[in-house]
Design an enzyme around this catalytic site. Structure first.
Site, short mmCIF file in Angstrom:
data_model
loop_
_atom_site.label_atom_id
_atom_site.label_comp_id
_atom_site.label_asym_id
_atom_site.label_seq_id
_atom_site.Cartn_x
_atom_site.Cartn_y
_atom_site.Cartn_z
N SER A 3 38.59 49.12 32.54
CA SER A 3 39.02 50.51 32.72
C SER A 3 40.88 50.95 32.69
O SER A 3 41.24 49.42 32.92
CB SER A 3 38.83 50.97 34.00
OG SER A 3 39.23 50.67 35.45
N ARG B 282 23.47 38.31 42.24
CA ARG B 282 24.20 37.74 41.59
C ARG B 282 23.75 38.62 40.13
O ARG B 282 22.64 39.04 39.44
CB ARG B 282 23.42 36.67 41.66
CG ARG B 282 24.63 35.49 39.86
CD ARG B 282 24.05 34.43 39.46
NE ARG B 282 25.33 33.46 38.59
CZ ARG B 282 24.74 33.39 37.69
NH1 ARG B 282 23.74 32.62 37.25
NH2 ARG B 282 25.78 33.05 36.52
N ILE C 32 29.11 34.69 33.58
CA ILE C 32 29.26 32.93 33.51
C ILE C 32 28.75 32.30 33.68
O ILE C 32 27.96 32.49 34.95
CB ILE C 32 31.10 33.07 34.23
CG1 ILE C 32 32.45 34.51 33.63
CG2 ILE C 32 31.59 31.83 33.50
CD1 ILE C 32 33.49 34.19 33.77
N CYS D 38 29.04 40.70 42.26
CA CYS D 38 27.57 40.16 42.66
C CYS D 38 27.77 40.86 44.19
O CYS D 38 28.37 41.70 44.45
CB CYS D 38 27.94 38.60 43.30
SG CYS D 38 28.18 37.87 41.93
#
Length: 639
Positions: A355, A45, A49, A2
């Site tokens: 990553s 946002r 989840i 976010c």
């Protein structure tokens, strides 16, 4: 993942709404606001989840404490169970709500219970205090500005500028350090009056407007594991597998970046064996063979049954630079270009990707770690030979402008031989950019003399000479963990991925992994000339032998060659009419010399010229306030 913003003082609601609107790329799915006592919190946002019920800001049970958070808390399931047992009531199913209830129980020390990546703000109406917190290694950004009785914070510099309450002025002190370190040290940013909250820090603003920051975590390199090599290898494998599993916390599919080295490919292979679906894997390449890793990445993806997505990129990346300057809030380097392009590719398919960032700095993956010892051998040459004859011989080696060319390596060796210890390591961090002597020549004398804190060397030595490290290898690693990782690698990773509305998670910078690596004896990381010794042993369990043996490369581009061809007109046009020269910050002669030598093929100045080119574009976008579209159109007319 976010974006957050907030304001205290006059006009807080309008200011916060302007800042939050500038963060829509970080959270395109929803927004939210909370106002109380002249303070407003804002939130954008990206739903990952609790897709339906995870709106922010989140209030506590009594409604007098509010939270906004950008991040993921990987130990949230355990923390939630503990907090529920203690009687707390949860409003959402999100992972970040645990921060709110930990704050109720522990105050500022709530951060000590968290394992994850986060930048949060908690407004406590009971005491009129604001608490900001940032994760251990600085994965998530948070900037602030204060003027009089007004205090602003936001996930990105552009959001603060969008408030129209922050003056667009260059900070020459930050620029001075950036030219050598390639990052913004301490709390600095390129905009005067805008500060960043450093990694592993909290900031408390009290009711009377006072501000206090403090560090809550530092890795300690002194206590070492005393296990056999095979036992240590098994422990590292277990640590990485558990960390990767925790980073898969998500209600949407998770993908991975892949280069051709062992960092991201080991992470990807662990993911492939932990997830029930074929892992989407993303990689980019270039036509120039010495920079290209696409084939090696695809080999790993096929072997592990991943869904591979690869793209080749070309010199038209110049048209992307204004957008990157906008999102970064500082100049972009070639690494940022790579992250942006692979993020753009990944965002077409997933919302989350893992990553390999941070492995080199914890497990000793850079050539310069071995190079420090090679320099010691080189210094055994008679001083007269080394200082008078060798420079002429090295200068005669032709520059190929290829990745890690012989000319670059020899020039580095010669340059490093002039200094020792921490000073040598500090110089090695900036040798491809601007050495202190080159930087002093570039800056206008009046600007250089006005700097409040010109000691770049001291910013490196405070970590290199710190009491919590002992061996040379650990001193180099600790310095990089405190400077390069939070202020460069993770800056590029976050801003470039979030510009594409993609969340990137980096298991190698999880505090448990960092602490484990710190506990390894130095020869487990750098054994003779073997880089990432123990990590390579673990990688052998997952990867083809030819991948494990490949020399490090990472995301790279033939910028030096492009500047002699495709980008030549742009470099000459922008640097020949430099805004920084016109503003009296730089002198024109050093810039002209760099261009002449590079275009003639005598010296590879690609990193320096790229930095200067991006500074010009950054200045247009961030200081002059020109739109990304307008600057991009100007570049298109040249290239």
């Amino acid at each position: 993942m976010c974006g957050i913003a907030g304001a205290i003082g006059p006009g807080s609601d309008a200011l916060t709404r302007r800042m939050t609107a500038a963060l829509v790329h970080r959270g395109p799915d929803d927004d939210g606001f909370h106002s109380a006592n002249g303070t407003t919190l804002g939130f954008r946002r990206l739903s990952i989840i609790d897709l339906e019920g995870g709106a922010q800001p989140i209030l506590n049970e009594t409604g007098d404490i509010a939270l906004v958070c950008n991040g993921e808390i990987y130990n949230s399931p355990e923390l939630r169970r503990r907090l529920l047992d203690a009687g707390h009531q949860f409003r959402t199913g999100t992972d970040v709500e645990v921060i709110l209830h930990l704050y109720e129980d522990h105050g500022e020390d709530c951060v000590r219970h968290l394992r994850g990546m986060f930048a949060f703000a908690i407004w406590d109406a009971r005491s009129d205090t604001l608490l900001l917190g940032k994760d251990h290694m600085g994965q998530k950004p948070l900037f602030f500005h204060r003027a009089g009785n007004r205090f602003l914070f936001a996930s990105e510099i552009q959001a603060l500028l969008a408030s129209d309450a922050v003056p667009r002025r260059l900070d020459p002190n930050a620029l001075w350090h950036y030219l050598s370190l390639r990052s913004m040290p301490d709390e600095s940013s390129m905009i005067a009056g805008v500060h960043k909250l450093p990694a592993a820090h909290t900031l408390l603003r009290t009711a009377d407007g006072a501000i206090r920051t403090q560090r809550y975590w530092t890795p300690d390199f002194r206590a070492k594991l005393k296990l056999r090599e095979d036992e240590t290898e098994e422990a590292l494998d277990e640590c990485l597998r558990e960390t990767v599993a925790s980073h898969l916390l998500s209600d949407v599919p998770v993908g991975t970046f892949l280069s051709g080295g062992i960092d991201s490919t080991t992470i990807g292979a662990m993911m492939a064996r932990a997830l029930p679906y074929p892992v989407p894997a993303f990689s980019i390449g270039v036509d120039e063979a010495s920079f290209d890793e696409l084939g090696a990445a695809e080999q790993v993806a096929v072997a592990e049954g991943m869904q591979f997505h690869g793209e080749r990129v070309h010199a038209d990346i110049a048209t992307m630079l204004p957008l990157m300057a906008h999102h970064l809030g500082e100049p972009a380097d070639p690494y940022a270009v790579g992250v942006y392009l692979v993020s753009r590719l990944a965002a077409r398919h997933v919302k989350v990707a893992l990553s390999g960032d941070g492995a080199d700095e914890s497990f000793a993956g850079y050539d310069r770690y071995v190079g420090q010892r090679l320099v010691d051998y080189y210094c055994m040459l008679p001083a007269a030979l080394r200082r008078k004859v060798m420079p002429r011989l090295i200068a005669a080696v032709p520059e190929t402008f290829r990745y890690k060319s012989l000319a670059q390596r020899l020039a580095w060796l010669q340059s490093m031989s002039e200094v020792r210890g921490g000073e040598r390591y500090a110089k090695s961090l900036g040798v491809l950019r601007f050495t202190p002597e080159e930087r002093a020549e570039l800056f206008h004398p009046a600007v250089a003399q006005s700097l409040a804190d010109p000691d770049t060397l001291g910013k490196v030595l405070r970590y290199f000479d710190a009491p919590n490290v002992e061996s040379l290898t650990d001193r180099m690693l600790y310095t990089d963990l405190m400077i390069r990782v939070p202020d460069h690698n993770l800056v590029m990773g976050d801003r470039m991925s979030m510009a594409c509305s993609l969340e990137v998670r980096s298991p190698f910078v999880d505090p448990r992994v960092v602490e484990f690596a710190a506990s390894l004896p130095a020869p487990m990381k750098l054994k003779g000339r073997k880089l990432k010794y123990l990590l390579r042993r673990v990688a052998k369990r997952y990867l083809p032998p030819e991948i494990v043996r490949r020399p490090k490369q990472g995301f790279g581009f033939p910028v030096g060659l492009w500047m002699q061809r495709d980008l030549k007109a742009l470099v000459e046009e922008r640097l020949g009419n430099s805004r920084l020269v016109a503003a009296g910050v730089f002198r024109p002669e050093p810039i002209a010399r760099l261009m002449r030598e590079h275009m003639a093929g005598r010296v590879d100045h690609s990193y320096r010229l790229w930095l200067l080119l991006n500074l010009e574009i950054w200045h247009e976008v961030n200081i002059e306030g020109r739109s990304v579209e307008a600057v991009t159109a100007d570049i298109r007319r040249v290239v």
